[in-house]
Design an enzyme around this catalytic site. Structure first.
Site, PDB file in Angstrom:
ATOM      1  N   LYS A 256      -6.804  10.077  -4.388  1.00 31.19           N
ATOM      2  CA  LYS A 256      -7.330   8.824  -4.928  1.00 31.19           C
ATOM      3  C   LYS A 256      -7.986   9.076  -6.288  1.00 31.19           C
ATOM      4  O   LYS A 256      -9.063   9.629  -6.370  1.00 31.19           O
ATOM      5  CB  LYS A 256      -8.314   8.201  -3.950  1.00 31.19           C
ATOM      6  CG  LYS A 256      -8.268   6.698  -4.078  1.00 31.19           C
ATOM      7  CD  LYS A 256      -8.708   6.004  -2.826  1.00 31.19           C
ATOM      8  CE  LYS A 256      -8.380   4.532  -2.926  1.00 31.19           C
ATOM      9  NZ  LYS A 256      -9.089   3.715  -1.995  1.00 31.19           N
TER      10      LYS A 256
ATOM     11  N   GLU B 279      -4.704  -2.803   4.640  1.00 24.06           N
ATOM     12  CA  GLU B 279      -4.277  -3.271   5.973  1.00 24.06           C
ATOM     13  C   GLU B 279      -5.349  -4.124   6.651  1.00 24.06           C
ATOM     14  O   GLU B 279      -5.136  -4.679   7.710  1.00 24.06           O
ATOM     15  CB  GLU B 279      -3.961  -2.064   6.870  1.00 24.06           C
ATOM     16  CG  GLU B 279      -2.680  -1.324   6.522  1.00 24.06           C
ATOM     17  CD  GLU B 279      -2.888  -0.207   5.505  1.00 24.06           C
ATOM     18  OE1 GLU B 279      -3.871  -0.262   4.741  1.00 24.06           O
ATOM     19  OE2 GLU B 279      -2.063   0.721   5.491  1.00 24.06           O
TER      20      GLU B 279
ATOM     21  N   THR C 264       0.867  -1.166   0.000  1.00 27.56           N
ATOM     22  CA  THR C 264       0.000   0.000   0.000  1.00 27.56           C
ATOM     23  C   THR C 264       0.905   1.217   0.000  1.00 27.56           C
ATOM     24  O   THR C 264       1.978   1.176   0.593  1.00 27.56           O
ATOM     25  CB  THR C 264      -0.900   0.016   1.250  1.00 27.56           C
ATOM     26  OG1 THR C 264      -1.642   1.219   1.254  1.00 27.56           O
ATOM     27  CG2 THR C 264      -0.148  -0.108   2.545  1.00 27.56           C
TER      28      THR C 264
ATOM     29  N   TRP D 293      -4.341   5.132  -5.485  1.00 26.36           N
ATOM     30  CA  TRP D 293      -3.640   6.195  -4.781  1.00 26.36           C
ATOM     31  C   TRP D 293      -2.639   6.903  -5.684  1.00 26.36           C
ATOM     32  O   TRP D 293      -1.950   6.264  -6.471  1.00 26.36           O
ATOM     33  CB  TRP D 293      -2.836   5.649  -3.610  1.00 26.36           C
ATOM     34  CG  TRP D 293      -3.604   5.104  -2.466  1.00 26.36           C
ATOM     35  CD1 TRP D 293      -3.492   3.847  -1.955  1.00 26.36           C
ATOM     36  CD2 TRP D 293      -4.566   5.777  -1.647  1.00 26.36           C
ATOM     37  NE1 TRP D 293      -4.322   3.719  -0.891  1.00 26.36           N
ATOM     38  CE2 TRP D 293      -5.000   4.878  -0.676  1.00 26.36           C
ATOM     39  CE3 TRP D 293      -5.088   7.067  -1.662  1.00 26.36           C
ATOM     40  CZ2 TRP D 293      -5.947   5.219   0.280  1.00 26.36           C
ATOM     41  CZ3 TRP D 293      -6.037   7.412  -0.717  1.00 26.36           C
ATOM     42  CH2 TRP D 293      -6.452   6.487   0.242  1.00 26.36           C
TER      43      TRP D 293
HETATM   44  P1  AMP Z   1      -6.718   0.987   0.033  1.00 21.39           P
HETATM   45  O1  AMP Z   1      -5.795   0.462   1.049  1.00 21.39           O
HETATM   46  O2  AMP Z   1      -6.067   1.407  -1.240  1.00 21.39           O
HETATM   47  O3  AMP Z   1      -7.861   0.066  -0.215  1.00 21.39           O
HETATM   48  O4  AMP Z   1      -7.345   2.348   0.598  1.00 21.39           O
HETATM   49  C1  AMP Z   1      -8.009   2.382   1.828  1.00 21.39           C
HETATM   50  C2  AMP Z   1      -8.614   3.744   2.014  1.00 21.39           C
HETATM   51  O5  AMP Z   1      -9.571   4.005   0.993  1.00 21.39           O
HETATM   52  C3  AMP Z   1      -9.394   3.886   3.292  1.00 21.39           C
HETATM   53  O6  AMP Z   1      -8.550   4.169   4.390  1.00 21.39           O
HETATM   54  C4  AMP Z   1     -10.324   5.046   2.960  1.00 21.39           C
HETATM   55  O7  AMP Z   1      -9.669   6.299   3.096  1.00 21.39           O
HETATM   56  C5  AMP Z   1     -10.600   4.824   1.496  1.00 21.39           C
HETATM   57  N1  AMP Z   1     -11.890   4.128   1.327  1.00 21.39           N
HETATM   58  C6  AMP Z   1     -12.107   2.814   1.108  1.00 21.39           C
HETATM   59  N2  AMP Z   1     -13.421   2.549   0.975  1.00 21.39           N
HETATM   60  C7  AMP Z   1     -14.055   3.725   1.118  1.00 21.39           C
HETATM   61  C8  AMP Z   1     -15.433   4.130   1.111  1.00 21.39           C
HETATM   62  N3  AMP Z   1     -16.419   3.273   0.898  1.00 21.39           N
HETATM   63  N4  AMP Z   1     -15.692   5.431   1.317  1.00 21.39           N
HETATM   64  C9  AMP Z   1     -14.714   6.331   1.534  1.00 21.39           C
HETATM   65  N5  AMP Z   1     -13.415   6.021   1.543  1.00 21.39           N
HETATM   66  C10 AMP Z   1     -13.078   4.738   1.350  1.00 21.39           C
END
Ligand code: AMP
Length: 549
Positions: free
Chosen positions: A446, A333, A188, A451
């Site tokens: 994002k 995570e 990540t 990211w």
């Molecule tokens: P990742 O590890 O790339 O899956 O990113 C995780 C992050 O994505 C989380 O900590 C949130 O900030 C964001 N995220 C994931 N799902 C959502 C959702 N349904 N609504 C808003 N933010 C989200």
């Protein structure tokens, strides 16, 4: 006194054994990068996974070794999910959208021994093959006939997936070992420094799979036809390739063709009932379906997560297409599932309008995940309050530390000595336990569910001789949700134009990371410890219109 039940380790291989035995003829359909639609069954997939496990052993892969993939969603990738982890090695799914320098960094950091790749990524592999330190074998996920000799010549010692499978028989017993052994690895991007690895275990993966399949979670059964649009390199496609074997659902993999038309064709031809992906993907699909006056004849629900699902999208799916959106939240995570917005009995008595309001929230915790919000002093805030707080989570499929201890101990310990993972998200939790993200404390951007590291972009901008200070923030974008906006303070007396600054990024990062726009300001607000206050900048530029190409 101990219980008197059988001791069987929770191993990923047990999933494929189950699917082969109880759902042998159920199909797995893939749109291949070779251009055709490929059909196989759990029986065949299990047999080929065992052959691949033998091939890996022949290549010298041992328990705990990392085996990487650069691949789309497809049956060969699913075979590797089982062959690699099932044989005791660790599947490292690499995001092919990263810049080649980052791919080299994480392949070296993970100490990948073998790297499997889809043909789409031949040029990328040719660019990195001479630079990685530990990769001993490069395997094209196809047969010889589909790999142009010229391209193959650029990768010394290139192997071919179908040759490896053909050279083995399927007489292979999945080994038994400690369920806490590592099974897969996903990187990540942190807010600072290099990407960090999250190392899942067989136990965490199996527990996550049980919970993800439940009716109030992703709600999957043997009667479903599941099409994960979410990539298998993005937190294991949210666990769906494992849920597939647990339930015996038919699987449909879209390969590289993620445009609205290609997806719609697959949805209809294969009678898909449930799908999953980030909001951006659904924008493309909905635009295509609406423009052509089409309907979904079989799809009844879709999981949307990774970024907040815009309320308008929930309504379009529901009102126009009778597709129920399951809003979900999680993180790399967290394997990734944390919350799903499924209803409680009281909601069923509400009006559709009230239900849409509930659905815009990220949902309630699935069993296995405990969550709480705390104020700045670390004090827990009660459910049902108006205040937002930092969201912390705890549970058996949540990371305790990053791979190789990168970044130190990420956990916060409470008074009872229990460790909590700070998500970096800021949220409210209502009286019914429904969580809603109000902000995120992280500053990464994002774009289309992926990211973009703001610090990397700032570092490049700061290397320009005319730049005194640079902050990169997320600006709203109609298609990609967010795109980078670069805010720059020029050095006194220095001159640089927007175009010159954007051109300065060429070749230094993946092209899609390049900021969409630059604004020049006199000063960037700084906090007490000298850190740039990006939240203030975001507020200042929240109405900034990015140029749309
Ligand atoms: P990742 O590890 O790339 O899956 O990113 C995780 C992050 O994505 C989380 O900590 C949130 O900030 C964001 N995220 C994931 N799902 C959502 C959702 N349904 N609504 C808003 N933010 C989200």
């Amino acid at each position: 006194m101990l219980g008197q039940m059988m001791q069987q380790p929770l191993l990923i291989s047990t999933l494929i054994v189950h699917a082969e035995r109880h759902h042998p003829e159920r199909e797995i359909v893939s749109r291949r990068v070779e251009g055709d639609i490929h059909r196989t069954t759990y029986k065949e997939l299990a047999s080929r996974s065992r052959r691949m496990a033998k091939a890996l052993a022949r290549l010298g892969v041992k328990a705990g070794d990392r085996v990487a993939t650069l691949a789309w969603n497809g049956y060969r990738h699913m075979e590797l999910y089982y062959a690699v982890s099932g044989s005791g090695a660790v599947l490292h799914t690499v995001n092919p959208r990263l810049h080649p320098d980052q791919i080299v960094y994480i392949a070296d950091h993970a100490e990948d021994q073998v790297l499997f790749f889809d043909l789409t990524f031949l040029p990328l592999v040719a660019a990195v093959a001479g630079r990685t330190k530990t990769v001993r074998h490069w395997v094209a996920m196809s047969d010889r006939a589909h790999v142009p000799a010229e391209a193959a010549a650029k990768i010394p010692g290139l192997l071919f997936y179908e040759d490896l499978v053909a050279a083995e028989d399927d007489r292979y017993d999945w080994p038994s070992f400690d369920e806490n052994s590592a099974s897969s690895l996903c990187y990540t991007s942190g807010t600072t420094g290099n990407p960090k690895g999250v190392l899942y275990s067989h136990r965490s993966t199996l527990l996550h799979t049980f919970a993800a399949a439940l009716p109030d979670a992703l709600n999957c059964s043997a009667n479903d036809v599941i099409l994960p649009v979410v990539p298998m390199f993005h937190v294991n496609a949210w666990g769906l390739p494992y849920v597939a074997c647990l339930t015996g659902a038919k699987m449909v993999y879209p390969g590289a063709a993620l445009d609205g038309k290609s997806l719609y064709e697959l949805f209809e031809n294969e009678q898909v009932t449930v799908s999953a992906g980030v909001p951006t993907v659904w924008q493309g699909l909905l635009a295509y379906v609406q423009a052509n006056g089409l309907k979904f004849s079989s799809m009844r629900r879709t999981v949307i997560g990774g970024s907040a699902c815009p309320p308008a999208m929930l309504r379009t799916f529901g009102d126009e297409f009778d597709v129920h959106v399951l809003h979900a939240w999680g993180m790399t995570e967290m394997s990734p599932l944390g919350t799903v917005c499924s209803f409680k009995p009281a909601h069923l008595k509400q009006t559709q309008e009230q239900r849409y309001e509930v659905m815009a929230k990220q949902g309630r915790a699935v069993f296995g995940v405990d969550m709480k919000i705390v104020d700045e002093a670390g004090q827990e805030l009660a459910f049902g309050g108006e205040a937002s707080g930092d969201l912390l989570v705890s549970g058996p499929w949540i990371v305790t530390e990053y791979f190789k201890g990168e970044g130190g101990n990420p956990l916060v310990t409470d008074e009872a000595g229990r460790g909590w993972f700070p998500t970096g998200d800021v949220a409210k939790i209502d009286a019914d336990g429904y969580m809603q993200i109000t902000d995120r404390s992280k500053d990464v951007i994002k774009s289309g569910g992926e990211w973009i590291g703001s610090i990397d972009l700032e570092n490049i901008a700061m290397a320009h001789p005319a730049v005194a200070m640079a902050a990169c923030i997320a600006a709203p974008h109609p298609k990609w949700d967010e795109r980078p906006l670069l805010v720059v303070v020029k050095k006194p007396g220095a001159e640089v134009t927007r175009e010159e600054l954007l051109a300065f990024f060429d070749g230094k990062i993946a092209k899609w990371w390049t900021p969409d726009d630059v604004v020049f300001v006199d000063a960037i607000p700084l906090g007490a410890t000298g850190k740039m206050q990006k939240n203030k900048l975001r507020e200042q530029f929240k109405d900034h219109k990015l140029p749309t190409a």
